[in-house]
Design a protein around this motif. Structure first.
Motif, PDB file in Angstrom:
ATOM      1  N   VAL A 124      -6.536   1.417  -5.005  1.00 52.57           N
ATOM      2  CA  VAL A 124      -7.345   0.217  -5.250  1.00 52.57           C
ATOM      3  C   VAL A 124      -6.431  -0.998  -5.097  1.00 52.57           C
ATOM      4  O   VAL A 124      -5.400  -1.098  -5.762  1.00 52.57           O
ATOM      5  N   ARG A 125      -6.817  -1.892  -4.210  1.00 51.43           N
ATOM      6  CA  ARG A 125      -6.005  -3.084  -3.949  1.00 51.43           C
ATOM      7  C   ARG A 125      -6.167  -4.091  -5.079  1.00 51.43           C
ATOM      8  O   ARG A 125      -7.249  -4.201  -5.668  1.00 51.43           O
ATOM      9  N   PRO A 126      -5.125  -4.839  -5.391  1.00 45.37           N
ATOM     10  CA  PRO A 126      -5.317  -5.894  -6.404  1.00 45.37           C
ATOM     11  C   PRO A 126      -6.084  -7.077  -5.808  1.00 45.37           C
ATOM     12  O   PRO A 126      -6.236  -7.166  -4.586  1.00 45.37           O
ATOM     13  N   ILE A 127      -6.514  -7.945  -6.690  1.00 50.07           N
ATOM     14  CA  ILE A 127      -7.164  -9.156  -6.172  1.00 50.07           C
ATOM     15  C   ILE A 127      -6.058 -10.053  -5.653  1.00 50.07           C
ATOM     16  O   ILE A 127      -5.064 -10.290  -6.353  1.00 50.07           O
ATOM     17  N   ILE A 128      -6.213 -10.495  -4.437  1.00 47.61           N
ATOM     18  CA  ILE A 128      -5.128 -11.296  -3.855  1.00 47.61           C
ATOM     19  C   ILE A 128      -5.473 -12.771  -3.941  1.00 47.61           C
ATOM     20  O   ILE A 128      -6.646 -13.141  -3.950  1.00 47.61           O
ATOM     21  N   SER A 129      -4.442 -13.573  -4.028  1.00 49.52           N
ATOM     22  CA  SER A 129      -4.681 -15.007  -4.178  1.00 49.52           C
ATOM     23  C   SER A 129      -5.482 -15.503  -2.979  1.00 49.52           C
ATOM     24  O   SER A 129      -5.247 -15.124  -1.836  1.00 49.52           O
TER      25      SER A 129
ATOM     26  N   GLY B 269     -10.090   2.715   5.410  1.00 47.79           N
ATOM     27  CA  GLY B 269     -10.785   1.813   4.482  1.00 47.79           C
ATOM     28  C   GLY B 269     -11.359   0.600   5.188  1.00 47.79           C
ATOM     29  O   GLY B 269     -11.122   0.368   6.374  1.00 47.79           O
ATOM     30  N   GLN B 270     -12.077  -0.164   4.410  1.00 45.75           N
ATOM     31  CA  GLN B 270     -12.679  -1.399   4.914  1.00 45.75           C
ATOM     32  C   GLN B 270     -11.575  -2.389   5.279  1.00 45.75           C
ATOM     33  O   GLN B 270     -10.428  -2.232   4.826  1.00 45.75           O
ATOM     34  N   THR B 271     -11.902  -3.364   6.066  1.00 43.32           N
ATOM     35  CA  THR B 271     -10.894  -4.366   6.429  1.00 43.32           C
ATOM     36  C   THR B 271     -10.395  -5.094   5.172  1.00 43.32           C
ATOM     37  O   THR B 271     -11.139  -5.259   4.200  1.00 43.32           O
TER      38      THR B 271
HETATM   39  N1  LIG Z   1      -1.444  -3.415  -3.100  1.00 50.41           N
HETATM   40  C1  LIG Z   1      -1.301  -4.677  -2.653  1.00 50.41           C
HETATM   41  N2  LIG Z   1      -0.495  -5.524  -3.272  1.00 50.41           N
HETATM   42  C2  LIG Z   1      -0.338  -6.770  -2.821  1.00 50.41           C
HETATM   43  N3  LIG Z   1      -0.945  -7.235  -1.733  1.00 50.41           N
HETATM   44  C3  LIG Z   1      -1.764  -6.455  -1.069  1.00 50.41           C
HETATM   45  C4  LIG Z   1      -1.995  -5.114  -1.473  1.00 50.41           C
HETATM   46  N4  LIG Z   1      -2.849  -4.559  -0.637  1.00 50.41           N
HETATM   47  C5  LIG Z   1      -3.149  -5.488   0.278  1.00 50.41           C
HETATM   48  N5  LIG Z   1      -2.504  -6.621   0.014  1.00 50.41           N
HETATM   49  C6  LIG Z   1      -2.613  -7.855   0.805  1.00 50.41           C
HETATM   50  O1  LIG Z   1      -3.946  -7.937   1.247  1.00 50.41           O
HETATM   51  C7  LIG Z   1      -4.008  -8.462   2.547  1.00 50.41           C
HETATM   52  C8  LIG Z   1      -4.776  -7.505   3.449  1.00 50.41           C
HETATM   53  O2  LIG Z   1      -4.050  -6.342   3.528  1.00 50.41           O
HETATM   54  P1  LIG Z   1      -3.918  -5.514   4.870  1.00 50.41           P
HETATM   55  O3  LIG Z   1      -3.757  -6.381   6.045  1.00 50.41           O
HETATM   56  O4  LIG Z   1      -2.911  -4.508   4.634  1.00 50.41           O
HETATM   57  O5  LIG Z   1      -5.363  -4.884   4.938  1.00 50.41           O
HETATM   58  P2  LIG Z   1      -5.898  -3.881   6.002  1.00 50.41           P
HETATM   59  O6  LIG Z   1      -6.749  -2.915   5.270  1.00 50.41           O
HETATM   60  O7  LIG Z   1      -4.822  -3.344   6.819  1.00 50.41           O
HETATM   61  O8  LIG Z   1      -6.822  -4.802   6.857  1.00 50.41           O
HETATM   62  P3  LIG Z   1      -7.318  -4.583   8.340  1.00 50.41           P
HETATM   63  O9  LIG Z   1      -8.106  -3.339   8.370  1.00 50.41           O
HETATM   64  O10 LIG Z   1      -8.144  -5.755   8.646  1.00 50.41           O
HETATM   65  O11 LIG Z   1      -6.107  -4.493   9.187  1.00 50.41           O
HETATM   66  C9  LIG Z   1      -2.600  -8.675   2.997  1.00 50.41           C
HETATM   67  O12 LIG Z   1      -2.264 -10.001   2.855  1.00 50.41           O
HETATM   68  C10 LIG Z   1      -1.791  -7.847   2.060  1.00 50.41           C
HETATM   69  O13 LIG Z   1      -0.517  -8.397   1.854  1.00 50.41           O
END
Ligand SMILES: Nc1ncnc2c1ncn2[C@@H]1O[C@H](COP(=O)(O)OP(=O)(O)OP(=O)(O)O)[C@@H](O)[C@H]1O
Length: 741
Positions: free
Chosen positions: A35-40, A135-137
């Motif tokens: 589960v990804r955190p909420i990002i700024s 996963g989703q984008t």
């Molecule tokens: N666990 C996490 N901790 C901190 N930042 C995160 C984390 N997961 C994702 N992020 C941040 O969220 C943003 C999106 O992440 P990322 O590009 O890896 O997604 P993605 O699933 O690969 O997207 P896409 O499918 O569009 O390529 C990035 O800026 C990344 O730094």
């Protein structure tokens, strides 16, 4: 992290060796959730009021309550279960996974507990292993795999490139090509915060650590080659050798689907591997949209091939070579074009990404369904599924890292990702060590030689053949005969026509020849033209040696088996002959009973003893433990001994009844019938105390001794079947009683 550390239940020992034909135990695709955190920036108007805190739960008075604002919440006491709020349907959906990483989980924790380390170990042991992020984008797939080091660098690089391009003349701009890997170098990577590296870089470090350890432990040497490709708009592009021309994807029986002419780089240290990663990341298609400013527009596949060579512990001169594989796949994220505001090129890319992920989902659905698993799987419907076919249902192990967003606005996509992941969890894998067919053949021949040697020793012991080596000339002649003359003094033409005649040598339990399944499977693996037609000098020598040993032992074993079958047949004939004699004896008894009276009763006793002897001699235990020759001898000996004992019984009886007669001491069973004087004919009455009792009691009474007018009774207890089995009848002294009446 919620859940246990990744399931470490299996060691590589439990898997099978082979090229796909040899099946090991079933394993399913391992799935972990992150589960990804909420990002700024996500607390923008788009997500205001919908964002959620995924702080899991709080316990009040022993009961669990979940924060109503969260889309994902976990449910103690069952730590493996958690629910996702479906905002649109206003319901909650329960899910269960072994490992779920909460937003606070660090990259190192994900690496430690997701099972990647185990996959690397397996790849080093020769298995094909795959890790893919789905996963989703914008859910953190790329971040999980490679961190954000490259994203930061790419942004800087793209900015400076734009600035440079702006200062260029239009003509120059047209011919300007992207410079090499200057933008991201090893120093760049290390100068970034350590948290921003992903499990790929951590895997590199672990991989080299393990290689070093194995080199010290069992002198295993590894050669590492890496390839890196992307599937962009249904075209396969080489990330290490950028070219506008896409690569063809072909299929071969021994390789499955593969990208033709893919560039491969040999890596000697961790720096080389990181350089390859940087180069690939730099060349990968990335574009921004409203949900992710660095969205990957292609599926990236990095394949690390680990060719190993170690000395064979069972043969100091031999080597075992394996080819493990570690595949690291960063899939492009599924997206709703309305939400990402994709237009033009991004829209086309989004459609292609969604379509290929849909085909991947269909393949997973087929593979997860036991009824459809063995039917048609639509791998050919997309480039991605062609290249992942082996990882999905091949002979390796696969780990899926499903990345989800904690946001309420993403709950639909989160639910869909978790459904996808649940389905993937049901796909069964069949891990098999990948070996060069030639190496595999050598290994299997060595094992076969060992088995044949054991069999050979066993047969020699059983048939008391004491010479240890068969006469080489005879064996070679036998092989030549069996192989139709294709065996030539230690030099083997190594192809199908050689293997085929060997098959005819397999002798089954029934004494008939049948095909050897091992050899058949070996043939199948060799391909139509005999993929192992050519052997180099070293391997050729080894192969010749093992084939020769194998053949000699095989021929000798066949001969020994034939001998065994012949002896068994002879033994059966002897038994039949005995039975025939018994029948003759019985009929003689019947005929003479009326005329001879009591005398022949004695023969009835002998007949019964012989009957039991005959049956015991043909008992399977005797046949299996003693060679037929021995068994026959034992039968003869026991017959003689029984005859003696019968005679002794008779003599004892006679001694006790007719003390004057001395002739009976020398009498033989036949003479019991023929030469006994009339006045000495005794009654031998077989009395069974119980119908099934193993103890027979022979009651002897002389009613004919008119001289002494004595009627003597002799009770003899004969140990029943067990004694008869041993070919002996024991008279138990205590049970021999003389009674005068
Ligand atoms: N666990 C996490 N901790 C901190 N930042 C995160 C984390 N997961 C994702 N992020 C941040 O969220 C943003 C999106 O992440 P990322 O590009 O890896 O997604 P993605 O699933 O690969 O997207 P896409 O499918 O569009 O390529 C990035 O800026 C990344 O730094």
């Amino acid at each position: 992290m919620i859940g246990d550390q990744f399931d470490e239940r299996d060691s590589s020992d439990s898997f099978a060796y082979g090229m796909g034909g040899n099946h090991g135990p079933d394993h399913s695709i391992n799935v972990v959730i992150r589960v990804r955190p909420i990002i700024s920036g996500q607390t923008s108007a788009q997500h205001a009021g919908k964002s959620i805190a995924t702080k899991t739960n709080s316990k009040e008075n022993g009961t669990t309550t979940n924060d109503p604002s969260t889309a994902i919440s976990f449910q103690p006491p069952d730590r493996f279960k958690y629910v996702v709020q479906d905002v649109i349907a206003s319901t909650v959906r329960p899910f269960a996974f072994n490992v779920v990483f909460e937003p606070e989980a660090t990259q190192e924790e994900v690496f430690e507990h997701s099972g990647v380390k185990r996959l690397i170990d397996m790849a080093l042991d020769g298995f094909a292993c795959t890790v893919f992020a789905y996963g989703q984008t914008s859910t953190g797939k790329t971040y999980t795999l490679t961190g954000n080091a490259f994203q930061v660098c790419r942004n800087n690089f793209e900015k400076t490139e734009m600035e440079r391009m702006e200062t260029m003349s239009p003509n120059k701009r047209r011919h300007h090509t992207t410079p090499g890997s200057n933008c991201v170098n090893h120093q760049n990577l290390n100068s970034n915060n350590a948290k921003s590296i992903g499990i790929v870089q951590l895997s590199f470090a672990y991989l080299f650590e393990q290689i070093k350890r194995r080199k010290l432990r069992d002198k295993t040497l590894y050669v590492i080659t890496v390839s890196y490709l992307e599937v962009y708009n249904e075209q396969v592009l080489d990330l290490l050798n950028p070219s506008p021309r896409s690569l063809n994807v072909r299929w071969a029986k021994d390789r499955g689907f593969y990208a033709e002419n893919l560039f491969k780089v040999e890596c000697e240290d961790i720096g080389d591997l990181e350089g390859v990663l940087e180069e690939g990341c730099k060349n990968r298609q990335v574009r921004g949209h409203s949900m992710n400013e660095n969205s990957s527009r292609s599926h990236a596949v990095m394949t690390i091939t680990l060719s190993s060579e170690m000395s064979d512990p069972e043969d100091p001169q031999g080597f075992i070579r394996k080819e493990g594989r570690l595949c690291l796949v960063d899939l492009a994220g599924s997206e709703k074009t309305k939400r990402t505001n994709s237009k033009g090129g991004t829209f086309v890319e989004a459609n292609n990404i969604n379509r290929s992920l849909l085909v991947l989902g269909n393949c997973i659905a087929c593979l997860a369904d036991p009824k459809r698993r063995n039917g048609h799987i639509p791998y050919r419907d997309s480039m991605l599924t062609k290249l992942l076919a082996d990882s999905l249902a091949g002979n390796g192990m696969t780990l899926m890292i499903a990345c989800v967003s904690p946001m309420k606005c993403d709950s639909q996509e989160t639910i869909s990702t978790l459904r996808y992941a649940s389905r993937a969890k049901r796909v069964r894998m069949n891990p098999v060590v990948q070996m060069d067919p030639r190496e595999l053949l050598i290994l299997s021949l060595k094992r076969e030689v060992r088995v044949l040697r054991v069999e050979n020793n066993y047969l020699r012991q059983n048939y008391q053949i004491h010479h240890h080596q068969p006469p080489p000339a005879a064996a070679a002649a036998a092989i030549t005969a069996v192989n139709g003359g294709q065996f030539a003094a230690g030099k083997f033409p190594f192809c199908l026509h050689f293997v085929l005649p060997m098959i005819s040598l397999q002798l089954n339990e029934n004494g008939t020849f049948d095909a050897n399944s091992m050899l058949l499977s070996r043939m199948e693996n060799m391909g139509p033209n005999g993929a192992i037609d050519k052997v180099d000098d070293k391997d050729g020598h080894l192969l010749n040696k093992y084939m020769h040993d194998n053949e000699v032992l095989r021929v000798e074993n066949v001969q020994l088996n034939l001998q065994r079958h012949r002896l068994i047949r002879d033994h059966e004939l002897v038994c039949k002959e005995n039975e025939r004699l018994m029948r003759k004896l019985n009929s003689l008894i019947g005929k003479s009973e009326t005329s001879s009276g009591n005398r022949n009763r004695q023969l009835i006793g002998s007949a019964h003893l012989l009957t039991s002897l005959s049956s015991s001699a043909s008992s399977p235990s005797l046949l299996s433990l003693v060679s037929p020759e021995d068994a026959t001898t034992a039968v003869d000996e026991s017959t003689t001994q029984v005859s003696h004992n019968v005679n002794n019984v008779s003599n004892h009886a006679i001694i006790s009844t007719t003390t004057s007669s001395s002739n009976h001491h020398e009498s033989r069973p036949q003479s019991v019938q023929q030469s006994k004087p009339k006045e000495e004919q005794n009654d031998l009455i077989l009395v069974r105390e119980k119908p099934n009792s193993t103890t027979n009691r022979i009651r002897h009474s002389n009613t004919r001794n008119s001289e002494t007018e004595e009627s003597n009774t002799l009770d003899l207890t004969i140990r029943g079947k067990s004694a008869v089995n041993g070919g002996r009848i024991q008279q138990q002294g205590n049970n021999v009683r003389q009674r005068k009446t």
